[in-house]
Enzyme design. Structure first.
Site, PDB file in Angstrom:
ATOM      1  N   LYS A   1      14.074   0.862  10.604  1.00  0.00           N
ATOM      2  CA  LYS A   1      13.419   2.114  10.193  1.00  0.00           C
ATOM      3  C   LYS A   1      12.769   2.769  11.400  1.00  0.00           C
ATOM      4  O   LYS A   1      12.473   2.114  12.382  1.00  0.00           O
ATOM      5  CB  LYS A   1      12.323   1.792   9.163  1.00  0.00           C
ATOM      6  CG  LYS A   1      12.771   1.910   7.722  1.00  0.00           C
ATOM      7  CD  LYS A   1      11.534   1.940   6.846  1.00  0.00           C
ATOM      8  CE  LYS A   1      11.826   1.918   5.371  1.00  0.00           C
ATOM      9  NZ  LYS A   1      10.569   1.836   4.599  1.00  0.00           N
TER      10      LYS A   1
ATOM     11  N   SER B   1       2.205   6.772   1.386  1.00  0.00           N
ATOM     12  CA  SER B   1       2.178   7.072   2.822  1.00  0.00           C
ATOM     13  C   SER B   1       3.094   8.247   3.133  1.00  0.00           C
ATOM     14  O   SER B   1       2.812   9.047   4.021  1.00  0.00           O
ATOM     15  CB  SER B   1       2.622   5.846   3.627  1.00  0.00           C
ATOM     16  OG  SER B   1       1.733   4.787   3.430  1.00  0.00           O
TER      17      SER B   1
ATOM     18  N   HIS C   1      -3.767   1.736  -0.595  1.00  0.00           N
ATOM     19  CA  HIS C   1      -3.643   0.385  -0.016  1.00  0.00           C
ATOM     20  C   HIS C   1      -5.030  -0.265   0.094  1.00  0.00           C
ATOM     21  O   HIS C   1      -5.193  -1.450  -0.197  1.00  0.00           O
ATOM     22  CB  HIS C   1      -3.062   0.457   1.404  1.00  0.00           C
ATOM     23  CG  HIS C   1      -1.675   1.000   1.497  1.00  0.00           C
ATOM     24  ND1 HIS C   1      -1.330   2.025   2.336  1.00  0.00           N
ATOM     25  CD2 HIS C   1      -0.530   0.654   0.849  1.00  0.00           C
ATOM     26  CE1 HIS C   1      -0.035   2.290   2.221  1.00  0.00           C
ATOM     27  NE2 HIS C   1       0.480   1.474   1.313  1.00  0.00           N
TER      28      HIS C   1
ATOM     29  N   ARG D   1       1.964   1.224  -8.772  1.00  0.00           N
ATOM     30  CA  ARG D   1       1.345   2.523  -9.052  1.00  0.00           C
ATOM     31  C   ARG D   1       1.798   3.074 -10.395  1.00  0.00           C
ATOM     32  O   ARG D   1       1.023   3.640 -11.144  1.00  0.00           O
ATOM     33  CB  ARG D   1       1.720   3.543  -7.972  1.00  0.00           C
ATOM     34  CG  ARG D   1       0.989   3.350  -6.675  1.00  0.00           C
ATOM     35  CD  ARG D   1       1.589   4.188  -5.599  1.00  0.00           C
ATOM     36  NE  ARG D   1       2.984   3.844  -5.409  1.00  0.00           N
ATOM     37  CZ  ARG D   1       3.751   4.294  -4.430  1.00  0.00           C
ATOM     38  NH1 ARG D   1       3.251   5.145  -3.562  1.00  0.00           N
ATOM     39  NH2 ARG D   1       4.993   3.915  -4.307  1.00  0.00           N
TER      40      ARG D   1
HETATM   41  O1  PNS Z   1       5.166  -0.747   1.919  1.00  0.00           O
HETATM   42  P1  PNS Z   1       6.588  -1.056   1.552  1.00  0.00           P
HETATM   43  O2  PNS Z   1       7.539  -0.351   2.497  1.00  0.00           O
HETATM   44  O3  PNS Z   1       6.892  -0.777   0.114  1.00  0.00           O
HETATM   45  O4  PNS Z   1       6.779  -2.639   1.765  1.00  0.00           O
HETATM   46  C1  PNS Z   1       8.028  -3.262   1.574  1.00  0.00           C
HETATM   47  C2  PNS Z   1       8.033  -4.713   2.096  1.00  0.00           C
HETATM   48  C3  PNS Z   1       7.548  -4.768   3.536  1.00  0.00           C
HETATM   49  C4  PNS Z   1       7.108  -5.549   1.253  1.00  0.00           C
HETATM   50  C5  PNS Z   1       9.503  -5.231   1.964  1.00  0.00           C
HETATM   51  O5  PNS Z   1      10.373  -4.306   2.535  1.00  0.00           O
HETATM   52  C6  PNS Z   1       9.714  -6.596   2.609  1.00  0.00           C
HETATM   53  O6  PNS Z   1       9.203  -7.593   2.151  1.00  0.00           O
HETATM   54  N1  PNS Z   1      10.472  -6.628   3.708  1.00  0.00           N
HETATM   55  C7  PNS Z   1      10.775  -7.831   4.445  1.00  0.00           C
HETATM   56  C8  PNS Z   1      12.246  -8.244   4.268  1.00  0.00           C
HETATM   57  C9  PNS Z   1      12.452  -9.144   3.060  1.00  0.00           C
HETATM   58  O7  PNS Z   1      11.803 -10.143   2.886  1.00  0.00           O
HETATM   59  N2  PNS Z   1      13.416  -8.766   2.204  1.00  0.00           N
HETATM   60  C10 PNS Z   1      13.821  -9.582   1.057  1.00  0.00           C
HETATM   61  C11 PNS Z   1      13.034  -9.262  -0.186  1.00  0.00           C
HETATM   62  S1  PNS Z   1      13.727  -7.894  -1.035  1.00  0.00           S
END
Ligand code: PNS
Length: 163
Positions: free
Chosen positions: A41, A128, A17, A90
């Site tokens: 979560k 993570s 990150h 990645r």
């Molecule tokens: O680090 P991560 O867990 O891969 O991040 C995922 C994240 C936070 C970017 C994604 O889950 C997110 O944007 N969540 C907010 C909800 C949202 O906007 N959902 C609609 C798009 S799929």
């Protein structure tokens, strides 16, 4: 003025990150690292702890701000006035999910673009989830997370062992 959001769970922030943060803050005027407060979560670290670790790790980067968010990412991006969402890729395994997410976000808010940076090769294996597992078994974290984060992981695992 180009403002971008780099969103994620950051449970906890890793060198992978950090690499994306370092590289993107050189491209944009302001980078807002958005830390998801996902109530569905059960993260290892609370959103406050994750924000604090990111603040520590990025304290020498003047154009980086750390903010928690919940709800839709595009709503957060619009609220903070960001034109771009940055995500790290990645490997090909990330692509399907990232493509779906960026296309969904584009449907929801076409004015918010998604930009992908490929993770530097030395961190392409890192997540993570892996870091949490190494910490749970008392492994050496020095190659994976900054020392301040390793310290928080050790403390967290000690607390968990005691309960
Ligand atoms: O680090 P991560 O867990 O891969 O991040 C995922 C994240 C936070 C970017 C994604 O889950 C997110 O944007 N969540 C907010 C909800 C949202 O906007 N959902 C609609 C798009 S799929």
């Amino acid at each position: 003025m180009l403002r971008a959001v780099y969103p994620g769970s950051f449970d906890p922030v890793t060198y992978g990150h950090y690499d994306i943060i370092l590289r993107s803050c050189k491209i944009v005027d302001e980078l807002i690292v958005g830390v998801l407060n996902n109530k569905a979560k059960m993260p290892l670290f609370s959103v406050e702890e994750r924000v604090k670790m990111l603040e520590e790790v990025t304290k020498d980067l003047p154009n980086v701000r750390i903010l928690p968010f919940d709800g839709l990412l595009v709503d957060f991006a619009k609220r903070v006035g960001a034109d771009v969402v940055i995500r790290g890729l990645r490997a090909i395994t990330d692509f399907e999910y990232e493509l779906q997410m960026s296309q969904t976000n584009h449907k929801l808010a076409p004015e918010v673009e998604t930009m992908f940076l490929t993770t530097s090769i030395e961190y392409s294996y890192l997540s993570s989830t892996t870091v949490r597992e190494i910490a749970a078994f008392g492994g050496d974290l020095s190659q994976f997370v900054p020392e301040a984060v390793a310290e928080e992981l050790r403390k967290k695992m000690n607390t968990k062992r005691r309960v």
